[in-house]
Design a protein around this motif. Structure first.
Motif, PDB file in Angstrom:
ATOM      1  N   UNK A  67      36.191 120.272 -22.880  1.00  7.96           N
ATOM      2  CA  UNK A  67      35.101 121.248 -22.843  1.00  7.96           C
ATOM      3  C   UNK A  67      33.930 120.752 -21.994  1.00  7.96           C
ATOM      4  N   UNK A  68      33.887 119.444 -21.724  1.00  6.03           N
ATOM      5  CA  UNK A  68      32.813 118.893 -20.900  1.00  6.03           C
ATOM      6  C   UNK A  68      33.013 119.183 -19.418  1.00  6.03           C
ATOM      7  N   UNK A  69      34.211 119.572 -19.051  1.00  4.70           N
ATOM      8  CA  UNK A  69      34.546 119.723 -17.641  1.00  4.70           C
ATOM      9  C   UNK A  69      34.171 121.117 -17.143  1.00  4.70           C
ATOM     10  N   UNK A  70      32.930 121.479 -17.315  1.00  2.00           N
ATOM     11  CA  UNK A  70      32.452 122.783 -16.864  1.00  2.00           C
ATOM     12  C   UNK A  70      31.678 122.618 -15.568  1.00  2.00           C
ATOM     13  N   UNK A  71      31.773 123.603 -14.698  1.00  8.00           N
ATOM     14  CA  UNK A  71      31.098 123.528 -13.404  1.00  8.00           C
ATOM     15  C   UNK A  71      29.583 123.564 -13.595  1.00  8.00           C
ATOM     16  N   UNK A  72      28.868 123.104 -12.599  1.00  8.04           N
ATOM     17  CA  UNK A  72      27.411 123.113 -12.611  1.00  8.04           C
ATOM     18  C   UNK A  72      26.964 124.279 -11.747  1.00  8.04           C
ATOM     19  N   UNK A  73      26.350 125.252 -12.351  1.00  7.21           N
ATOM     20  CA  UNK A  73      25.960 126.464 -11.640  1.00  7.21           C
ATOM     21  C   UNK A  73      24.801 126.197 -10.681  1.00  7.21           C
ATOM     22  N   UNK A  74      24.659 127.038  -9.651  1.00  3.32           N
ATOM     23  CA  UNK A  74      23.640 126.815  -8.622  1.00  3.32           C
ATOM     24  C   UNK A  74      22.246 127.262  -9.030  1.00  3.32           C
ATOM     25  N   UNK A  75      21.343 127.161  -8.044  1.00  2.00           N
ATOM     26  CA  UNK A  75      19.949 127.583  -8.153  1.00  2.00           C
ATOM     27  C   UNK A  75      19.137 126.703  -9.104  1.00  2.00           C
ATOM     28  N   UNK A  76      19.034 125.429  -8.753  1.00  2.00           N
ATOM     29  CA  UNK A  76      18.190 124.520  -9.505  1.00  2.00           C
ATOM     30  C   UNK A  76      17.551 123.503  -8.547  1.00  2.00           C
ATOM     31  N   UNK A  77      16.432 122.981  -8.968  1.00  2.00           N
ATOM     32  CA  UNK A  77      15.711 121.947  -8.226  1.00  2.00           C
ATOM     33  C   UNK A  77      15.217 120.919  -9.231  1.00  2.00           C
ATOM     34  N   UNK A  78      15.175 119.657  -8.812  1.00  2.00           N
ATOM     35  CA  UNK A  78      14.696 118.613  -9.714  1.00  2.00           C
ATOM     36  C   UNK A  78      15.837 117.740 -10.188  1.00  2.00           C
ATOM     37  N   UNK A  79      16.023 117.642 -11.525  1.00  2.00           N
ATOM     38  CA  UNK A  79      16.994 116.715 -12.102  1.00  2.00           C
ATOM     39  C   UNK A  79      17.969 117.430 -13.030  1.00  2.00           C
ATOM     40  N   UNK A  80      19.239 117.058 -12.893  1.00  2.00           N
ATOM     41  CA  UNK A  80      20.285 117.514 -13.811  1.00  2.00           C
ATOM     42  C   UNK A  80      20.919 116.281 -14.439  1.00  2.00           C
ATOM     43  N   UNK A  81      20.978 116.241 -15.799  1.00  2.00           N
ATOM     44  CA  UNK A  81      21.634 115.137 -16.495  1.00  2.00           C
ATOM     45  C   UNK A  81      22.872 115.671 -17.198  1.00  2.00           C
ATOM     46  N   UNK A  82      24.005 115.036 -16.912  1.00  2.00           N
ATOM     47  CA  UNK A  82      25.292 115.477 -17.442  1.00  2.00           C
ATOM     48  C   UNK A  82      25.908 114.334 -18.225  1.00  2.00           C
ATOM     49  N   UNK A  83      26.304 114.591 -19.463  1.00  2.00           N
ATOM     50  CA  UNK A  83      26.838 113.547 -20.336  1.00  2.00           C
ATOM     51  C   UNK A  83      28.330 113.773 -20.576  1.00  2.00           C
ATOM     52  N   UNK A  84      29.104 112.688 -20.441  1.00  2.00           N
ATOM     53  CA  UNK A  84      30.556 112.769 -20.590  1.00  2.00           C
ATOM     54  C   UNK A  84      31.041 111.703 -21.564  1.00  2.00           C
TER      55      UNK A  84
END
Length: 390
Positions: free
Chosen positions: A267-284
């Motif tokens: 369930x963690x293997x989901x795409x990262x959708x567009x339209x963002x600026x700054x920082x994205x933190x993804x935990x696996x």
């Protein structure tokens, strides 16, 4: 008779105007057209959008973002004026003096000349935008579209009319914008007394050489990390937590695709959708043998892979990086900018080794040594006692 006198008067006025001197050259600007200005699509030049991705990768996992390229008059770096305009800057091989049919060649238009011809020559032309939908770039020659050039007004003399413009730099992550200055050259010819635009060419402003296309590129890369557990007491079933941090000062309009091998939580293997600026933190959550891959990270977006601290569990954690198959000495405690077409593979190794207590050669050894000495001493005592009694 009266009409002939008017005609002669007009010719005299034209001859007088022929003596007007501009920049030391006797020229006559064409007279303004009494009729309403007309709008004409003169032609077009080519705009190309290409894609750069890592080798041997499926282009379906590297979808370029939708992008609309725009233009502005003047040189690159100049203050933006009216959107999608190009401004008249030079004229070549143009017949200005209609009385003497003299061809004048002006390499550039100074303010005096500009004022003199403004009434007869369109001072600007309009350029279309170049719009691409998502996945609009291509992997090889690129996706080419035509940018129409539209004029408003009429030309009264044949020649080549040069209009200066540049591309307006956008803020989409991974997209390169042209920083060159261009000229669109309109070739006007005499067609049975009517002056028509016969061709439109894109040229280098400084060399005058023809340019095939204004090319923009969307570049993206790949990031993967693999978990390994080693050591004589390393637990290959233990779950570890890894955080991937992505940082961008530009707008990420791309979809980042995520997949994995031997991932304990799909369930963690989901795409990262567009339209963002700054920082994205993804935990696996990962175990020994897990590989998580993020594809289509735009060039310029910085990344960092960091595992939680498991030193209290007796694990020693090390990181290694291979970029395009080549080992790297990069400092993996700092963010690393993604490069277009780059394949980054991080390996996280957790090692736990423990010295095994056999109970013989460690803490009990001194006791067995004392016991051995006692036994030997006892045997020697009984042997000596037996000999004495004999």
């Amino acid at each position: 008779m009266r009409e002939n006198k008017l005609t002669k008067t007009r010719n005299i006025l034209l001859s007088a105007l022929a003596a007007v001197t501009l920049a030391g050259t006797s020229v006559l600007p064409a007279l303004a057209d009494d009729t309403a200005s007309t709008t004409t699509t003169a032609g077009s030049f080519t705009k190309t959008y290409t894609l750069t991705l890592p080798a041997n990768e499926d282009a379906a996992n590297y979808a370029s973002p939708a992008e609309t390229f725009t233009f502005s008059s003047g040189e690159f770096g100049a203050t933006k004026t009216t959107a999608n305009e190009a401004s008249l800057a030079a004229v070549k091989n143009t017949t200005w003096n209609t009385a003497t049919d003299t061809v004048q060649e002006l390499s550039a238009l100074d303010s005096t000349t500009q004022t003199a011809i403004a009434a007869a020559v369109p001072a600007t032309v309009t350029l279309d935008t170049a719009a691409y939908t998502a996945s609009g770039a291509a992997t090889t020659a690129g996706n080419a579209v035509a940018v129409n050039v539209t004029t408003k007004g009429t030309y009264k003399n044949p020649g080549v009319y040069y209009y200066d413009f540049h591309e307006v730099a956008g803020t989409t992550a991974g997209v390169t914008y042209s920083e060159n200055s261009y000229r669109v050259a309109l070739n006007v010819k005499n067609d049975n007394g009517t002056f028509k635009i016969s061709s439109v060419k894109l040229v280098n402003k400084y060399t005058g050489n023809k340019v095939d296309s204004i090319t923009n590129t969307y570049g993206a890369g790949k990031l993967s990390f693999t978990k390994k557990v080693s050591g004589n007491t390393g637990d290959t079933t233990k779950k570890f937590t890894v955080t991937v941090t992505l940082t961008s000062d530009k707008t990420v309009k791309s979809t980042i695709f995520v997949d994995g091998i031997n991932a304990p939580d799909a369930s963690q293997l989901t795409r990262i959708d567009p339209d963002w600026t700054g920082t994205k933190k993804l935990t696996y959550t990962v175990v020994d043998g897990t590989t998580i891959t993020l594809r289509n990270i735009p060039a310029g977006v910085s990344w960092l892979v960091m595992e939680a601290d498991y030193s209290k569990d007796g694990y020693d954690t090390t990181y290694s990086l291979a970029t395009g198959g080549t080992a790297s000495t990069s400092d993996l405690t700092k963010t690393i900018p993604m490069v277009a077409g780059q394949d980054n593979a991080v390996t996280i190794t957790n090692t736990r080794d423990t010295t095994i207590d056999t109970g013989i050669f460690t803490s009990n050894a001194p006791y067995f040594m004392i016991l051995g000495i006692a036994v030997i001493g006892g045997i020697a005592y009984f042997a000596a006692n037996k000999k004495r009694h004999a």
